[in-house]
Scaffold this motif. Structure first.
Motif, PDB file in Angstrom:
ATOM      1  N   ASN A  36       0.693  -1.127  -0.028  1.00  0.00           N
ATOM      2  CA  ASN A  36       0.160   0.109   0.081  1.00  0.00           C
ATOM      3  C   ASN A  36       0.817   1.333   0.014  1.00  0.00           C
ATOM      4  N   SER A  37       1.814   1.126   0.686  1.00  0.00           N
ATOM      5  CA  SER A  37       2.792   2.419   0.880  1.00  0.00           C
ATOM      6  C   SER A  37       3.297   3.031  -0.664  1.00  0.00           C
ATOM      7  N   VAL A  38       3.552   1.743  -1.462  1.00  0.00           N
ATOM      8  CA  VAL A  38       4.228   2.216  -2.697  1.00  0.00           C
ATOM      9  C   VAL A  38       2.989   2.880  -3.776  1.00  0.00           C
ATOM     10  N   LYS A  39       1.727   2.107  -3.422  1.00  0.00           N
ATOM     11  CA  LYS A  39       0.626   2.644  -4.215  1.00  0.00           C
ATOM     12  C   LYS A  39       0.409   4.080  -3.772  1.00  0.00           C
ATOM     13  N   THR A  40       0.428   4.401  -2.569  1.00  0.00           N
ATOM     14  CA  THR A  40       0.022   5.694  -2.062  1.00  0.00           C
ATOM     15  C   THR A  40       1.207   6.592  -2.440  1.00  0.00           C
ATOM     16  N   ASP A  41       2.750   6.277  -2.415  1.00  0.00           N
ATOM     17  CA  ASP A  41       3.662   7.039  -2.796  1.00  0.00           C
ATOM     18  C   ASP A  41       3.639   7.433  -4.403  1.00  0.00           C
ATOM     19  N   ASP A  42       2.896   6.331  -4.981  1.00  0.00           N
ATOM     20  CA  ASP A  42       2.567   6.659  -6.536  1.00  0.00           C
ATOM     21  C   ASP A  42       1.596   7.794  -6.569  1.00  0.00           C
ATOM     22  N   VAL A  43       0.432   7.673  -6.046  1.00  0.00           N
ATOM     23  CA  VAL A  43      -0.672   8.730  -5.940  1.00  0.00           C
ATOM     24  C   VAL A  43       0.079  10.210  -5.577  1.00  0.00           C
ATOM     25  N   ILE A  44       0.826  10.174  -4.622  1.00  0.00           N
ATOM     26  CA  ILE A  44       1.354  11.528  -4.146  1.00  0.00           C
ATOM     27  C   ILE A  44       2.145  11.888  -5.203  1.00  0.00           C
ATOM     28  N   PHE A  45       2.901  10.913  -5.608  1.00  0.00           N
ATOM     29  CA  PHE A  45       3.977  11.361  -6.814  1.00  0.00           C
ATOM     30  C   PHE A  45       3.293  12.161  -7.905  1.00  0.00           C
ATOM     31  N   ASN A  46       2.356  11.380  -8.543  1.00  0.00           N
ATOM     32  CA  ASN A  46       1.341  11.754  -9.389  1.00  0.00           C
ATOM     33  C   ASN A  46       0.813  13.271  -9.192  1.00  0.00           C
ATOM     34  N   PHE A  47       0.339  13.437  -8.067  1.00  0.00           N
ATOM     35  CA  PHE A  47      -0.248  14.679  -7.662  1.00  0.00           C
ATOM     36  C   PHE A  47       0.862  15.808  -7.702  1.00  0.00           C
ATOM     37  N   PHE A  48       1.977  15.574  -7.298  1.00  0.00           N
ATOM     38  CA  PHE A  48       2.953  16.640  -7.218  1.00  0.00           C
ATOM     39  C   PHE A  48       3.399  16.706  -8.653  1.00  0.00           C
ATOM     40  N   LYS A  49       3.398  15.755  -9.406  1.00  0.00           N
ATOM     41  CA  LYS A  49       3.740  15.878 -11.092  1.00  0.00           C
ATOM     42  C   LYS A  49       2.636  16.616 -11.793  1.00  0.00           C
TER      43      LYS A  49
ATOM     44  N   ASN B 221      -3.346  24.336  -3.286  1.00  0.00           N
ATOM     45  CA  ASN B 221      -4.375  24.643  -2.073  1.00  0.00           C
ATOM     46  C   ASN B 221      -5.121  23.392  -1.735  1.00  0.00           C
ATOM     47  N   GLN B 222      -5.540  22.387  -3.006  1.00  0.00           N
ATOM     48  CA  GLN B 222      -6.127  21.302  -2.657  1.00  0.00           C
ATOM     49  C   GLN B 222      -5.156  20.214  -1.890  1.00  0.00           C
ATOM     50  N   TRP B 223      -3.761  20.320  -2.265  1.00  0.00           N
ATOM     51  CA  TRP B 223      -3.090  19.381  -1.410  1.00  0.00           C
ATOM     52  C   TRP B 223      -3.227  20.099   0.083  1.00  0.00           C
TER      53      TRP B 223
END
Length: 95
Positions: A3-16, A32-34
């Motif tokens: 799950n941590s990898v999946k969560t990191d991927d989601v966070i990474f994609n948001f920052f991208k 601001n949504q973040w």
């Protein structure tokens, strides 16, 4: 895959998405949504802690709130810089 990898991927994609956004206003809106999402996460975490754990984690929670407050009012270029640093940190910590 954990799950941590999946969560990191989601966070990474948001920052991208923040970094890739060409419209400065939309970039700031994403930032601001973040902040809003992370504040909601902190609120929910805090609600689920018993009193002993609230005391134990009080400084960490406040530190996270202070960090989020420091992000408020950032310009689009500041958001892109912050998002880039976060993406680098995520990549550096991937196993």
């Amino acid at each position: 895959m954990s799950n941590s990898v999946k969560t990191d991927d989601v966070i990474f994609n948001f920052f991208k998405q923040i970094c890739d956004e060409k419209d400065d206003k939309k970039c700031v809106d994403l930032g601001n949504q973040w902040i809003n999402a992370m504040e909601l996460n902190l609120d929910n975490m805090e609600k689920n802690l018993d009193e002993k754990d609230k005391i134990k984690h009080k400084e960490d929670i406040q530190s996270n709130r202070n960090h989020l407050n420091s992000l408020k009012g950032k310009t689009s270029s500041e958001w892109r810089e912050y998002a880039t640093k976060c993406m680098i940190e995520i990549m550096d910590n991937k196993v």
